[in-house]
Write an enzyme that holds these catalytic residues in place. Structure first.
Site, PDB file in Angstrom:
ATOM      1  N   GLY A  85       0.828  -1.199   0.000  1.00 22.62           N
ATOM      2  CA  GLY A  85       0.000   0.000   0.000  1.00 22.62           C
ATOM      3  C   GLY A  85       0.860   1.246   0.000  1.00 22.62           C
ATOM      4  O   GLY A  85       2.070   1.173   0.192  1.00 22.62           O
ATOM      5  N   PRO A  86       0.243   2.400  -0.194  1.00 26.85           N
ATOM      6  CA  PRO A  86       0.986   3.657  -0.231  1.00 26.85           C
ATOM      7  C   PRO A  86       1.272   4.194   1.174  1.00 26.85           C
ATOM      8  O   PRO A  86       0.618   3.813   2.140  1.00 26.85           O
ATOM      9  CB  PRO A  86       0.028   4.586  -0.972  1.00 26.85           C
ATOM     10  N   GLY A  87       2.248   5.069   1.246  1.00 28.31           N
ATOM     11  CA  GLY A  87       2.492   5.801   2.485  1.00 28.31           C
ATOM     12  C   GLY A  87       3.279   5.045   3.531  1.00 28.31           C
ATOM     13  O   GLY A  87       3.991   4.086   3.258  1.00 28.31           O
ATOM     14  N   CYS A 101       5.538  -5.622   1.559  1.00 29.06           N
ATOM     15  CA  CYS A 101       5.896  -4.220   1.334  1.00 29.06           C
ATOM     16  C   CYS A 101       5.446  -3.357   2.520  1.00 29.06           C
ATOM     17  O   CYS A 101       6.089  -3.390   3.563  1.00 29.06           O
ATOM     18  CB  CYS A 101       5.359  -3.726  -0.005  1.00 29.06           C
ATOM     19  N   GLN A 119       6.811  -3.481   6.431  1.00 29.19           N
ATOM     20  CA  GLN A 119       7.281  -2.322   7.185  1.00 29.19           C
ATOM     21  C   GLN A 119       6.527  -2.184   8.504  1.00 29.19           C
ATOM     22  O   GLN A 119       7.127  -1.868   9.541  1.00 29.19           O
ATOM     23  CB  GLN A 119       7.135  -1.059   6.332  1.00 29.19           C
ATOM     24  N   SER A 128       9.766   3.200  -1.618  1.00 29.57           N
ATOM     25  CA  SER A 128      10.680   4.303  -1.339  1.00 29.57           C
ATOM     26  C   SER A 128      11.110   4.277   0.123  1.00 29.57           C
ATOM     27  O   SER A 128      12.030   4.978   0.508  1.00 29.57           O
ATOM     28  CB  SER A 128      10.031   5.652  -1.666  1.00 29.57           C
ATOM     29  N   LEU A 129      10.445   3.455   0.938  1.00 30.20           N
ATOM     30  CA  LEU A 129      10.803   3.294   2.347  1.00 30.20           C
ATOM     31  C   LEU A 129      11.519   1.965   2.531  1.00 30.20           C
ATOM     32  O   LEU A 129      11.309   1.025   1.773  1.00 30.20           O
ATOM     33  CB  LEU A 129       9.555   3.332   3.231  1.00 30.20           C
ATOM     34  N   HIS A 177       7.593  -7.827  -3.833  1.00 28.67           N
ATOM     35  CA  HIS A 177       6.229  -8.215  -4.204  1.00 28.67           C
ATOM     36  C   HIS A 177       6.214  -9.596  -4.857  1.00 28.67           C
ATOM     37  O   HIS A 177       6.501  -9.709  -6.051  1.00 28.67           O
ATOM     38  CB  HIS A 177       5.647  -7.197  -5.185  1.00 28.67           C
ATOM     39  N   GLU A 188       3.671 -11.183  -5.768  1.00 34.15           N
ATOM     40  CA  GLU A 188       2.552 -11.227  -6.712  1.00 34.15           C
ATOM     41  C   GLU A 188       2.864 -10.548  -8.047  1.00 34.15           C
ATOM     42  O   GLU A 188       2.068 -10.614  -8.985  1.00 34.15           O
ATOM     43  CB  GLU A 188       1.298 -10.602  -6.082  1.00 34.15           C
TER      44      GLU A 188
END
Length: 192
Positions: free
Chosen positions: A57-59, A84, A88, A134-135, A170, A172
């Site tokens: 997911g984002p963020g 992902c 985190q 990006s993290l 990922h 998938e």
């Protein structure tokens, strides 16, 4: 066959993951991270030997709806797999750090090195995987084993006792050439 509750962190890859799991005869229930934690806990309580998968997911994981609270509530009670953003969130829950990696990756194929143990046993080494992030996680606490890396960046962690694992990459994605096999191995690992 696994009984899986997939927490959708509002990501475009979520249904690729659902299709990959269902094509391997797993029963998959999808709930968005915007759903109240108690509703998800109630569903999990009705499932037989459930596995919780935390989607990409984002963020930042702190801003991923009910995911942080679910992790705290369910840690050690059932197997949890994070991908992902989910990865985190797992590292952060154990006390690790999540910060900017220094680069933004959207569909980068990378060769990761792994420990050839648990879910990586028998997989090619290095293993080609897809990275979209990006993290990155760092300062990994002792309760987690770092079992894969790329250029000194953590790509996978696991806790064998609590049956919790996470992957920065990922499985998938089509760029993870043995992603379906890897995901099957992860689900098998949760049952050992």
């Amino acid at each position: 066959m696994g009984n899986i509750l997939l927490l959708d962190n509002i990501d475009s890859f979520t249904y690729n993951l659902v299709d990959q799991l269902r094509s391997n005869f797993h029963q998959v229930f999808v709930y968005r991270n915007t759903v109240r934690k108690n509703i998800i806990l109630k569903k999990l309580s009705k499932m037989i030997n459930p596995i919780l998968i935390l989607s990409p997911g984002p963020g930042n994981p702190d801003n991923a709806g009910c995911m942080p609270q679910l992790l705290m509530e369910l840690k050690g009670k059932l197997p949890i797999i994070g991908i992902c953003l989910g990865h985190q969130a797992i590292v952060k829950m154990y006390g690790g750090h999540v910060g900017y990696s220094g680069e933004i990756l959207h569909g980068q194929a990378s060769l990761i090195n792994h420990d050839n143990k648990a879910m990586f046993l028998g997989m090619s080494n290095p293993l080609p995987v897809a990275r979209y992030h990006s993290l990155i996680c760092s300062n990994i606490p002792n309760m987690l084993v770092v079992n894969a890396h790329f250029n000194n960046m953590v790509m996978a962690v696991r806790n064998d006792y609590e049956k919790i694992c996470g992957f920065q990459f990922h499985p998938e994605s089509i760029l993870t050439t043995r992603g379906t096999e890897f995901l099957q191995r992860v689900i098998q690992w949760t049952k050992i």
